[in-house]
Design an enzyme around this catalytic site. Structure first.
Site, mmCIF file in Angstrom:
data_model
loop_
_atom_site.group_PDB
_atom_site.id
_atom_site.type_symbol
_atom_site.label_atom_id
_atom_site.label_comp_id
_atom_site.label_asym_id
_atom_site.label_seq_id
_atom_site.Cartn_x
_atom_site.Cartn_y
_atom_site.Cartn_z
ATOM 1 N N CYS A 74 0.865 -1.182 0.000
ATOM 2 C CA CYS A 74 0.000 0.000 0.000
ATOM 3 C C CYS A 74 0.900 1.229 0.000
ATOM 4 O O CYS A 74 1.616 1.477 0.976
ATOM 5 C CB CYS A 74 -0.901 -0.016 1.234
ATOM 6 S SG CYS A 74 -1.924 1.457 1.387
ATOM 7 N N ASN A 76 0.197 4.661 -0.158
ATOM 8 C CA ASN A 76 -0.161 5.712 0.795
ATOM 9 C C ASN A 76 0.061 5.250 2.227
ATOM 10 O O ASN A 76 0.458 6.031 3.092
ATOM 11 C CB ASN A 76 -1.614 6.135 0.600
ATOM 12 C CG ASN A 76 -1.815 6.987 -0.630
ATOM 13 O OD1 ASN A 76 -0.931 7.739 -1.024
ATOM 14 N ND2 ASN A 76 -2.969 6.877 -1.259
ATOM 15 N N CYS A 199 -5.293 6.000 -3.796
ATOM 16 C CA CYS A 199 -4.558 4.737 -3.776
ATOM 17 C C CYS A 199 -3.158 5.013 -4.313
ATOM 18 O O CYS A 199 -2.998 5.423 -5.472
ATOM 19 C CB CYS A 199 -5.270 3.688 -4.627
ATOM 20 S SG CYS A 199 -4.354 2.138 -4.782
#
EC number: 5.1.1.7
Length: 260
Positions: A74, A76, A199
């Site tokens: 991920c 972020n 995202c």
């Protein structure tokens, strides 16, 4: 027990952060993780991230989607974890850490703008209607018209669960070109099973895909997401994208304790 948590968000992509350097968190309790991420019965977040000790690097990142399952990278979340590590005095301005997709380097400035190095991308499937690539997580990228009114959740779910990607599925990004070096993006995230405001791996995938398909010649690309703006920079040689950096704010929201 009482669990201390911290809430962070990066352009609207929000995370529950837990300092797990003492190995206090029940990592296999997917039901608990899902409950903590629940916006009605828990803290509320797109995912939960553990900061853990690492024998070589500053820390280790362990990331769970809001459904409680450990997931792929991920972007972020990685940026927010760097800001969290700074808050804990684990780092100051630079970070080296391990995530599920390998080693990452990052910098953070006085305004909590985090530049996170992403993985090198050397495989991009270009099709007439979409591109597919892995930027730490798998991403389907498609240009669409009327992005503001586009039904991201319905159309994203169709692609995510289609035979195209099998049981594992894919994240899905819908894109509109704004200028020669700026693109608007809306993303359906697997694991969240809904649209998220931002995202990071998706923004990275869109920037690379737009360069690969000659929609832009820029090597620093602005990405407008629903929750703000990110930038993606990279080097490219013979179709290989290296020194890829995801750049944007990582913001502390609040901290608290919750009985678990």
């Amino acid at each position: 027990m009482k669990l201390t948590f911290y809430k962070y968000q990066g352009t609207g992509n929000d995370f529950v952060m837990i300092d797990n350097r003492q190995n206090i968190f029940p990592k296999n309790n997917t039901k608990l993780i899902a409950q903590l991420c629940d916006r009605k019965f828990g803290i509320g977040a797109d995912g939960l991230i553990l900061l853990e000790n690492h024998p070589q690097y500053d820390f280790k990142m362990v990331y769970y989607n809001s459904d409680g399952n450990e997931s792929s990278m991920c972007g972020n979340g990685g940026r927010c974890l760097v800001a969290f590590a700074k808050q804990l005095d684990v780092i100051s301005e630079k970070a080296k850490f391990e995530a599920v997709d390998g080693y990452h380097f990052a910098t953070i400035d006085s305004k909590n703008i985090v530049s996170l190095q992403m993985i090198t991308v050397d495989k991009i499937q270009v099709n007439p209607e979409y591109s597919f690539l892995n930027t730490g997580s798998p991403h389907h990228v498609a240009l669409v018209e009327n992005l503001k009114t586009f039904d991201v959740k319905t159309e994203g779910a169709k692609i995510r669960y289609s035979d195209l990607y099998g049981k594992a599925g894919s994240n899905v990004n819908f894109v509109n070109q704004l200028t020669t070096d700026k693109f608007a993006v809306r993303t359906y995230e697997r694991g969240v099973e809904d649209e998220t405001l931002s995202c990071g791996t998706g923004a990275t995938a869109v920037a690379i895909a737009m360069h690969k398909t000659n929609k832009t010649a820029a090597k620093t690309i602005q990405i407008q997401v629903e929750g703000g703006e990110l930038a993606v920079s990279f080097d490219e040689e013979n179709g290989v994208y290296s020194n890829v950096f995801l750049i944007g704010p990582a913001t502390f929201v609040f901290e608290g304790t919750i009985d678990v």
